[in-house]
Design an enzyme around this catalytic site. Structure first.
Site, PDB file in Angstrom:
ATOM      1  N   CYS A 155       0.863  -1.182   0.000  1.00 54.23           N
ATOM      2  CA  CYS A 155       0.000   0.000   0.000  1.00 54.23           C
ATOM      3  C   CYS A 155       0.902   1.236   0.000  1.00 54.23           C
ATOM      4  O   CYS A 155       2.121   1.133   0.095  1.00 54.23           O
ATOM      5  CB  CYS A 155      -0.871   0.015   1.261  1.00 54.23           C
ATOM      6  SG  CYS A 155      -1.830  -1.479   1.475  1.00 54.23           S
ATOM      7  N   ARG A 159       1.393   1.766  -5.835  1.00 58.60           N
ATOM      8  CA  ARG A 159       1.589   0.867  -4.689  1.00 58.60           C
ATOM      9  C   ARG A 159       0.283   0.209  -4.242  1.00 58.60           C
ATOM     10  O   ARG A 159       0.280  -0.769  -3.524  1.00 58.60           O
ATOM     11  CB  ARG A 159       2.182   1.629  -3.491  1.00 58.60           C
ATOM     12  CG  ARG A 159       3.544   2.236  -3.735  1.00 58.60           C
ATOM     13  CD  ARG A 159       4.073   2.847  -2.464  1.00 58.60           C
ATOM     14  NE  ARG A 159       4.281   1.824  -1.463  1.00 58.60           N
ATOM     15  CZ  ARG A 159       5.383   1.075  -1.397  1.00 58.60           C
ATOM     16  NH1 ARG A 159       6.336   1.239  -2.268  1.00 58.60           N
ATOM     17  NH2 ARG A 159       5.512   0.146  -0.478  1.00 58.60           N
ATOM     18  N   TRP A 196      -3.691  -1.960  -1.242  1.00 50.32           N
ATOM     19  CA  TRP A 196      -3.542  -3.151  -2.082  1.00 50.32           C
ATOM     20  C   TRP A 196      -3.998  -4.295  -1.199  1.00 50.32           C
ATOM     21  O   TRP A 196      -3.262  -4.709  -0.292  1.00 50.32           O
ATOM     22  CB  TRP A 196      -2.078  -3.342  -2.471  1.00 50.32           C
ATOM     23  CG  TRP A 196      -1.896  -4.357  -3.547  1.00 50.32           C
ATOM     24  CD1 TRP A 196      -2.238  -5.681  -3.519  1.00 50.32           C
ATOM     25  CD2 TRP A 196      -1.359  -4.132  -4.842  1.00 50.32           C
ATOM     26  NE1 TRP A 196      -1.937  -6.270  -4.691  1.00 50.32           N
ATOM     27  CE2 TRP A 196      -1.393  -5.354  -5.526  1.00 50.32           C
ATOM     28  CE3 TRP A 196      -0.858  -3.028  -5.481  1.00 50.32           C
ATOM     29  CZ2 TRP A 196      -0.933  -5.491  -6.828  1.00 50.32           C
ATOM     30  CZ3 TRP A 196      -0.377  -3.174  -6.776  1.00 50.32           C
ATOM     31  CH2 TRP A 196      -0.443  -4.389  -7.442  1.00 50.32           C
ATOM     32  N   ASN A 252       0.689   0.244   6.018  1.00 51.13           N
ATOM     33  CA  ASN A 252       1.165  -0.567   4.880  1.00 51.13           C
ATOM     34  C   ASN A 252       1.935  -1.720   5.488  1.00 51.13           C
ATOM     35  O   ASN A 252       2.889  -1.516   6.231  1.00 51.13           O
ATOM     36  CB  ASN A 252       2.076   0.266   3.968  1.00 51.13           C
ATOM     37  CG  ASN A 252       2.736  -0.604   2.908  1.00 51.13           C
ATOM     38  OD1 ASN A 252       2.192  -1.642   2.533  1.00 51.13           O
ATOM     39  ND2 ASN A 252       3.917  -0.214   2.461  1.00 51.13           N
ATOM     40  N   GLY A 253       1.497  -2.948   5.208  1.00 51.61           N
ATOM     41  CA  GLY A 253       2.198  -4.119   5.742  1.00 51.61           C
ATOM     42  C   GLY A 253       1.176  -5.170   6.157  1.00 51.61           C
ATOM     43  O   GLY A 253       0.024  -5.148   5.726  1.00 51.61           O
ATOM     44  N   GLU A 293      11.901 -16.836 -22.574  1.00 44.93           N
ATOM     45  CA  GLU A 293      11.787 -15.501 -21.965  1.00 44.93           C
ATOM     46  C   GLU A 293      13.064 -14.703 -22.178  1.00 44.93           C
ATOM     47  O   GLU A 293      13.026 -13.511 -22.492  1.00 44.93           O
ATOM     48  CB  GLU A 293      11.446 -15.625 -20.480  1.00 44.93           C
ATOM     49  CG  GLU A 293      11.367 -14.321 -19.721  1.00 44.93           C
ATOM     50  CD  GLU A 293      10.363 -13.317 -20.288  1.00 44.93           C
ATOM     51  OE1 GLU A 293       9.506 -13.704 -21.102  1.00 44.93           O
ATOM     52  OE2 GLU A 293      10.461 -12.128 -19.935  1.00 44.93           O
ATOM     53  N   LYS A 326      13.239 -11.127 -24.228  1.00 52.58           N
ATOM     54  CA  LYS A 326      13.850  -9.915 -23.655  1.00 52.58           C
ATOM     55  C   LYS A 326      14.856  -9.325 -24.639  1.00 52.58           C
ATOM     56  O   LYS A 326      14.878  -8.123 -24.899  1.00 52.58           O
ATOM     57  CB  LYS A 326      14.516 -10.239 -22.319  1.00 52.58           C
ATOM     58  CG  LYS A 326      13.523 -10.446 -21.198  1.00 52.58           C
ATOM     59  CD  LYS A 326      12.900  -9.138 -20.773  1.00 52.58           C
ATOM     60  CE  LYS A 326      11.434  -9.007 -20.583  1.00 52.58           C
ATOM     61  NZ  LYS A 326      10.439  -9.804 -21.129  1.00 52.58           N
ATOM     62  N   GLU A 363      12.965  -7.839 -27.805  1.00 53.87           N
ATOM     63  CA  GLU A 363      12.143  -6.629 -27.659  1.00 53.87           C
ATOM     64  C   GLU A 363      12.970  -5.438 -27.180  1.00 53.87           C
ATOM     65  O   GLU A 363      12.588  -4.290 -27.407  1.00 53.87           O
ATOM     66  CB  GLU A 363      10.955  -6.874 -26.742  1.00 53.87           C
ATOM     67  CG  GLU A 363      11.272  -7.210 -25.315  1.00 53.87           C
ATOM     68  CD  GLU A 363      10.002  -7.412 -24.483  1.00 53.87           C
ATOM     69  OE1 GLU A 363       8.966  -6.805 -24.787  1.00 53.87           O
ATOM     70  OE2 GLU A 363      10.054  -8.191 -23.525  1.00 53.87           O
ATOM     71  N   HIS A 417      17.071 -31.393 -34.732  1.00 58.72           N
ATOM     72  CA  HIS A 417      16.018 -31.733 -35.696  1.00 58.72           C
ATOM     73  C   HIS A 417      15.809 -30.608 -36.710  1.00 58.72           C
ATOM     74  O   HIS A 417      14.688 -30.324 -37.104  1.00 58.72           O
ATOM     75  CB  HIS A 417      14.713 -32.039 -34.938  1.00 58.72           C
ATOM     76  CG  HIS A 417      14.832 -33.198 -34.009  1.00 58.72           C
ATOM     77  ND1 HIS A 417      14.873 -34.504 -34.439  1.00 58.72           N
ATOM     78  CD2 HIS A 417      14.981 -33.241 -32.659  1.00 58.72           C
ATOM     79  CE1 HIS A 417      15.021 -35.315 -33.395  1.00 58.72           C
ATOM     80  NE2 HIS A 417      15.088 -34.570 -32.309  1.00 58.72           N
TER      81      HIS A 417
HETATM   82  C1  AGP Z   1       6.893  -8.825 -22.275  1.00 60.67           C
HETATM   83  O1  AGP Z   1       8.120  -8.211 -21.959  1.00 60.67           O
HETATM   84  C2  AGP Z   1       6.102  -8.006 -23.290  1.00 60.67           C
HETATM   85  N1  AGP Z   1       5.870  -6.695 -22.800  1.00 60.67           N
HETATM   86  C3  AGP Z   1       4.836  -8.720 -23.714  1.00 60.67           C
HETATM   87  O2  AGP Z   1       5.186  -9.971 -24.276  1.00 60.67           O
HETATM   88  C4  AGP Z   1       3.799  -8.966 -22.606  1.00 60.67           C
HETATM   89  O3  AGP Z   1       4.263  -9.963 -21.729  1.00 60.67           O
HETATM   90  C5  AGP Z   1       2.501  -9.441 -23.259  1.00 60.67           C
HETATM   91  O4  AGP Z   1       1.993  -8.399 -24.072  1.00 60.67           O
HETATM   92  C6  AGP Z   1       1.436  -9.858 -22.239  1.00 60.67           C
HETATM   93  O5  AGP Z   1       1.086  -8.760 -21.435  1.00 60.67           O
HETATM   94  P1  AGP Z   1       0.175  -9.052 -20.140  1.00 60.67           P
HETATM   95  O6  AGP Z   1       0.985  -9.884 -19.217  1.00 60.67           O
HETATM   96  O7  AGP Z   1      -0.135  -7.697 -19.596  1.00 60.67           O
HETATM   97  O8  AGP Z   1      -1.049  -9.776 -20.603  1.00 60.67           O
END
Ligand code: AGP
Length: 613
Positions: free
Chosen positions: A2, A27, A77, A103-104, A486, A490, A493, A509
């Site tokens: 929070c 927050r 939150w 908050n906590g 992942e 990273k 993008e 393959h």
């Molecule tokens: C991840 O780094 C990207 N920004 C993108 O793949 C993102 O994960 C995807 O658009 C899903 O977003 P969401 O988790 O808000 O649904």
């Protein structure tokens, strides 16, 4: 988590509180409130409108009385008690004079509430925080001043807090205290402030001080005085803040991505906080699906996009391994076009940081239309996905600003693996002792992520040596494969370089034909059970001239013979490794992108939330 804010000695108290709350919205989302105090009078307004709460609160305050020099404010939150107005802070004592914000988590709130109720106190909320108001009330009734009343109350409290208290019978004072949850004090001539972080008061205070654990601060217009929990005076550490507002919101980091990568340990801790009862039962307060329904689940389908889909793929392994439940993962944008099979007992989980990804929302709509029960895993309270699902589990990663998702990913993995443990607990598929051990292990991951973050420099060094490379393969096996996916995402993008995540066993393959000198292969090789297989895959690519970068555990002595570069991480339970192994891959991608002059927070062509199909 929070957000809290307070001010004494102000000529525009309400404006100060509302502006600060708007900056603290990251927050806490689901509700907000303020209390204004002057001699003999405490005035309160609250609103619970999800992400619109601060705006709704502003409306509630349109006709607030004037002439209050002091007040406190809070964005919530929800951890205990639904996100509704009666649970919104500030909370009052029975007299209506004492107001608190918190908050906590007060871990022993149940026993404290029982004791207070037995002494005649009447509670008006279902939160843990309200006990603080009544504890302070009791000390005040004994003639203690507000500072001593707060101190006496905190002596009987267990848990985390950043708390602020006011009393209309001591109107020009706020008493605040901290344990685990952040608390900042700010001063300006004739005015003193408190807040969860600097940005909330950056444009009003001129000096800033950090409050440490178990320190209590008495704020008055002329300044503040600090003591420890034993009552001994302490000096607060003065902060040097030479940031502008946007920098402050980056907490002094160069960009939001760096800030959010560094917030990953806290994102995991917050997501796991108070999710287990003293009897060992794993609980999700906000999950509105009965144990019976969860116990009857026969099949799990997880739909998600992008990074969230990679978290979903990791969850599949955990659900099948621990709960012995069939689990499959679908790309959100594909799910509803494949005429999916939904039988009785099918649970569909929609995973989305924003909770607004239209592909994922459309997928769960289709699933519900076909009769599935749907659980959302969302980082935003009251998001569209949360509202359109039967139940929700919130990750508590805090606002994620950078387009490239980092802390939300590790929080999703933590939340989904905790759900897998809950399913295993209900289905009794693994002994309670193993669940306990896994729960402890999951809670230790945050520290292992911290260790991985401390090795940033060695990752940066490797990335800088590889600047100029154009082709990347990210390889992994088991949960190392979605981790590799992942890591590749990273890099793509952030740096706009071509990178592919691939199952290491699949390379031979076909894609092995692409391997030649100049291609960089980044491998995740931290699972001992698959280490030998990974070594042979690496030998295959090495023999064809690839440059090999490997994420390996500290105790791995055999990897050096094959790897050109090794990114070391602490060893952990195989199913927990993605939360640790992803850290060097995030840092690698970030460093490559910065080296290429990319805008790491706002990469070209991309949006933080994809609300178009
Ligand atoms: C991840 O780094 C990207 N920004 C993108 O793949 C993102 O994960 C995807 O658009 C899903 O977003 P969401 O988790 O808000 O649904």
């Amino acid at each position: 988590m929070c957000g809290i804010i307070g001010v004494v000695g102000s000529s525009d108290t309400l404006a100060t509180l509302l502006e600060g709350l708007a900056r603290l919205e990251y927050r806490g989302y689901d509700s907000a409130g303020v209390a204004l105090v002057r001699p003999g009078e405490t005035w309160r307004a609250r609103a619970a409108e999800g992400t619109e709460s601060v705006r709704a609160l502003r409306k509630e305050c349109e006709f607030a009385p004037t002439g209050f020099a002091s007040g406190i404010g809070h964005t919530r939150w929800a951890t205990h008690g639904a996100p509704v107005t009666m649970n919104a802070h500030p909370h009052l004592d029975c007299s209506g004079h004492v107001a608190i914000i918190h908050n906590g988590i007060i871990e022993n709130h149940t026993e404290l509430q029982e004791q207070l109720e037995s002494r005649g106190h009447v509670f008006t909320s279902r939160t843990d925080s309200e006990v603080l108001a009544h504890l302070i009330e009791e000390s005040r009734a004994k003639g203690l001043d507000l500072t001593e009343s707060v101190r006496q109350s905190l002596l009987v409290v267990r848990g985390a807090f950043a708390v602020a208290a006011m009393d209309a019978n001591e109107a020009d004072v706020i008493v605040a205290a901290r344990r685990v949850s952040p608390l900042i004090i700010g001063t300006a001539p004739g005015v003193t402030y408190l807040a969860s972080d600097v940005p909330a008061i950056l444009d009003r205070a001129t000096s800033f001080y950090a409050v440490n654990d178990d320190e209590i601060v008495r704020l008055a217009p002329e300044g503040f005085r600090a003591i420890d929990l034993d009552g001994a005076p302490v000096r607060l550490h003065q902060l040097t803040i030479d940031w502008d507002l946007e920098t402050a919101q980056k907490a002094g980091h160069d960009d939001f991505m760096t800030k959010e990568i560094n917030e990953q340990p806290d994102a995991i801790r917050s997501t796991l906080l108070d999710r287990r009862r003293r009897d060992g039962t794993i609980t999700f307060d906000e999950l509105r699906i009965s144990d019976e329904e969860l116990r009857d689940v026969q099949r799990v389908v997880i739909v998600a996009a992008g990074t969230s889909n990679h978290a979903a793929q990791i969850a599949k392994y955990a659900i099948e391994r621990w709960a012995r439940l069939s689990a499959e993962v679908d790309i959100s944008s594909e799910y509803r076009y494949r005429d999916p099979v939904v039988e009785i007992g099918t649970l569909v989980i929609g995973v989305s940081q924003s909770g607004e990804t239209i592909d994922t929302i459309q997928a769960i709509r289709e699933a519900r239309r076909r009769g599935a029960r749907v659980v959302a895993v969302s980082n935003i309270v009251d998001s569209s996905l949360a509202r359109e699902s039967d139940a929700v589990i919130y990750t508590r990663a805090g606002l994620e600003v950078s387009v490239a998702s980092t802390k939300a990913f590790v929080a999703q993995v933590a939340a989904l693996e905790l759900l897998a443990l809950r399913l295993a607990q209900l289905r009794e598929t693994i002994p309670a002792s193993d669940i306990d051990a896994l729960f402890q292990g999951l809670n230790a991951v945050a520290d292992q992520v911290t260790t991985a973050l401390e090795r940033r420099a060695s990752v940066e060094d490797v990335a800088k040596q590889l600047l100029g490379a154009r082709d990347f393969f990210f390889l992994g096996r088991h949960v190392g494969f979605p981790t590799a996916l992942e890591g590749a995402l990273k890099l793509k993008e952030l740096s706009y370089l071509h990178a592919e995540g691939y199952p290491a066993g699949e390379l031979k393959h076909g894609p092995l034909a692409l391997i030649e000198p100049g291609v960089i292969v980044v491998a995740v090789a931290t699972d001992p059970a698959l280490h030998e297989k990974m070594l042979s895959n690496l030998a295959e690519v090495k023999a064809r001239g690839a440059t090999v970068v490997v994420v390996a555990t500290d105790d791995d002595e055999s990897i050096d013979a094959l790897a050109d570069y090794v990114l070391r991480v602490p060893a952990t339970e195989p199913l927990f490794t993605p939360m640790v192994d992803i850290v060097p891959l995030q840092l690698f991608a970030y460093t490559m992108a910065r080296g290429l002059g990319r805008n790491v927070d706002r990469p070209r062509n991309l949006a933080k939330t994809v609300t178009v199909e």
